[in-house]
Design an enzyme around this catalytic site. Structure first.
Site, PDB file in Angstrom:
ATOM      1  N   HIS A   1       0.802  -1.220   0.000  1.00 54.96           N
ATOM      2  CA  HIS A   1       0.000   0.000   0.000  1.00 54.96           C
ATOM      3  C   HIS A   1       0.838   1.275   0.000  1.00 54.96           C
ATOM      4  O   HIS A   1       0.363   2.333  -0.389  1.00 54.96           O
ATOM      5  CB  HIS A   1      -0.941   0.015   1.206  1.00 54.96           C
ATOM      6  CG  HIS A   1      -1.995  -1.043   1.152  1.00 54.96           C
ATOM      7  ND1 HIS A   1      -2.995  -1.033   0.210  1.00 54.96           N
ATOM      8  CD2 HIS A   1      -2.191  -2.158   1.903  1.00 54.96           C
ATOM      9  CE1 HIS A   1      -3.782  -2.089   0.388  1.00 54.96           C
ATOM     10  NE2 HIS A   1      -3.306  -2.788   1.406  1.00 54.96           N
TER      11      HIS A   1
ATOM     12  N   ASP B   1      -9.264  -5.564   4.756  1.00 55.55           N
ATOM     13  CA  ASP B   1      -9.690  -6.098   3.458  1.00 55.55           C
ATOM     14  C   ASP B   1     -10.805  -7.123   3.631  1.00 55.55           C
ATOM     15  O   ASP B   1     -11.686  -7.241   2.778  1.00 55.55           O
ATOM     16  CB  ASP B   1      -8.508  -6.724   2.720  1.00 55.55           C
ATOM     17  CG  ASP B   1      -7.708  -5.693   1.940  1.00 55.55           C
ATOM     18  OD1 ASP B   1      -8.328  -4.892   1.218  1.00 55.55           O
ATOM     19  OD2 ASP B   1      -6.477  -5.673   2.051  1.00 55.55           O
TER      20      ASP B   1
ATOM     21  N   GLU C   1      -7.430 -12.482   3.863  1.00 57.44           N
ATOM     22  CA  GLU C   1      -8.120 -11.196   4.018  1.00 57.44           C
ATOM     23  C   GLU C   1      -9.340 -11.062   3.112  1.00 57.44           C
ATOM     24  O   GLU C   1      -9.688  -9.961   2.680  1.00 57.44           O
ATOM     25  CB  GLU C   1      -7.136 -10.054   3.771  1.00 57.44           C
ATOM     26  CG  GLU C   1      -6.273 -10.223   2.521  1.00 57.44           C
ATOM     27  CD  GLU C   1      -5.175  -9.195   2.417  1.00 57.44           C
ATOM     28  OE1 GLU C   1      -5.240  -8.159   3.109  1.00 57.44           O
ATOM     29  OE2 GLU C   1      -4.244  -9.404   1.607  1.00 57.44           O
TER      30      GLU C   1
END
Length: 248
Positions: free
Chosen positions: A3, A133, A107
């Site tokens: 990310h 997530d 996730e």
């Protein structure tokens, strides 16, 4: 690297800093791919994390990306990369598989359904839960504390904990959250706990600093208003006194 804005060069700088402090480094890849795994592993981290693993097949592929042939498909340049001390570590090929921690993130709803299979894959050392997530995949974006999300989390946790690390199973790892603190998840049997996030610490400190500054302005303004009021009263009294003095 999943990310954040950083890539391989930035990851290398982070690893150098962590190693200098005697701290292990785990790199999270942007995706489950052989290219990213190869470049990350050649840097010499102590662990590697694959995001969004949803099946035994995904986990098996992830492990294969970390192993040299015939055990996997990792590309070999071990004589010139940092992981082998640029070829000086003669025992690298004999020890590399034992010295790298392979983590797979569960996730998503699909991942939860197959958590036991993922944890049982030979070579997967640790299953990392991803509550944010997971909440998004279940339709509750940014609500990891939702009852249904927590139920799915517990289902995955139990699936992983039923596997025995001593017999080829995986350890359970997770992120501490505001609604689910480090002590709480440790109490549920997690073997590895990720605590505070550096960006979050910096953000919270900055927000708190601005809040205090604004509160200071409000208090200062209130103080000034009070002072002005007192001054106006004094001025009125002063002029009144002068006028009274004039009229005597």
């Amino acid at each position: 690297m999943e990310h954040g804005p950083g890539g391989i060069p930035e990851a290398l700088d982070c690893i150098r800093a962590l190693n200098a402090a005697g701290t292990s480094a785990i790199l999270r890849l942007p995706e489950n791919s052989p290219t990213w795994a190869k470049k990350a592993l050649d840097l010499g981290p102590q662990g590697i994390m694959f995001p969004m693993i949803e099946s035994r097949k995904d986990a098996t592929k992830a492990v294969s990306y970390c192993r040299f042939p015939p055990d996997g498909i990792r590309g070999s340049a071990h004589t010139v990369v940092r992981a082998s001390n640029y070829g000086i570590d003669e025992g690298y090929l004999s020890n590399y598989a034992e010295e790298i921690l392979i983590m797979c993130q569960v996730e998503s709803g699909e991942g939860v359904k197959k958590a036991d299979e993922i944890a049982a894959v030979d070579g997967v050392d640790c299953v990392q839960m991803g509550p944010l997530d997971l909440s998004a995949s279940l339709g509750y974006l940014w609500d990891p504390g939702h009852k249904k999300v927590r139920e799915m989390m517990k289902k995955a946790e139990k699936s992983v904990l039923t596997t025995d690390p001593a017999k080829g199973g995986a350890y359970l790892s997770g992120f501490a959250m505001p609604h689910d603190g480090a002590g709480e998840i440790r109490g549920r049997g997690y073997h590895m706990v990720a605590g505070a996030v550096d960006v979050g610490l910096f953000r919270n400190a900055a927000v708190e600093d601005v809040r205090r500054f604004k509160m200071g302005l409000v208090n200062e303004s209130d103080s000034e208003d009070s002072s002005e009021h007192d001054k106006d009263v004094d001025d009125e009294k002063y002029w009144s006194d002068k006028q009274n003095f004039k009229f005597r």
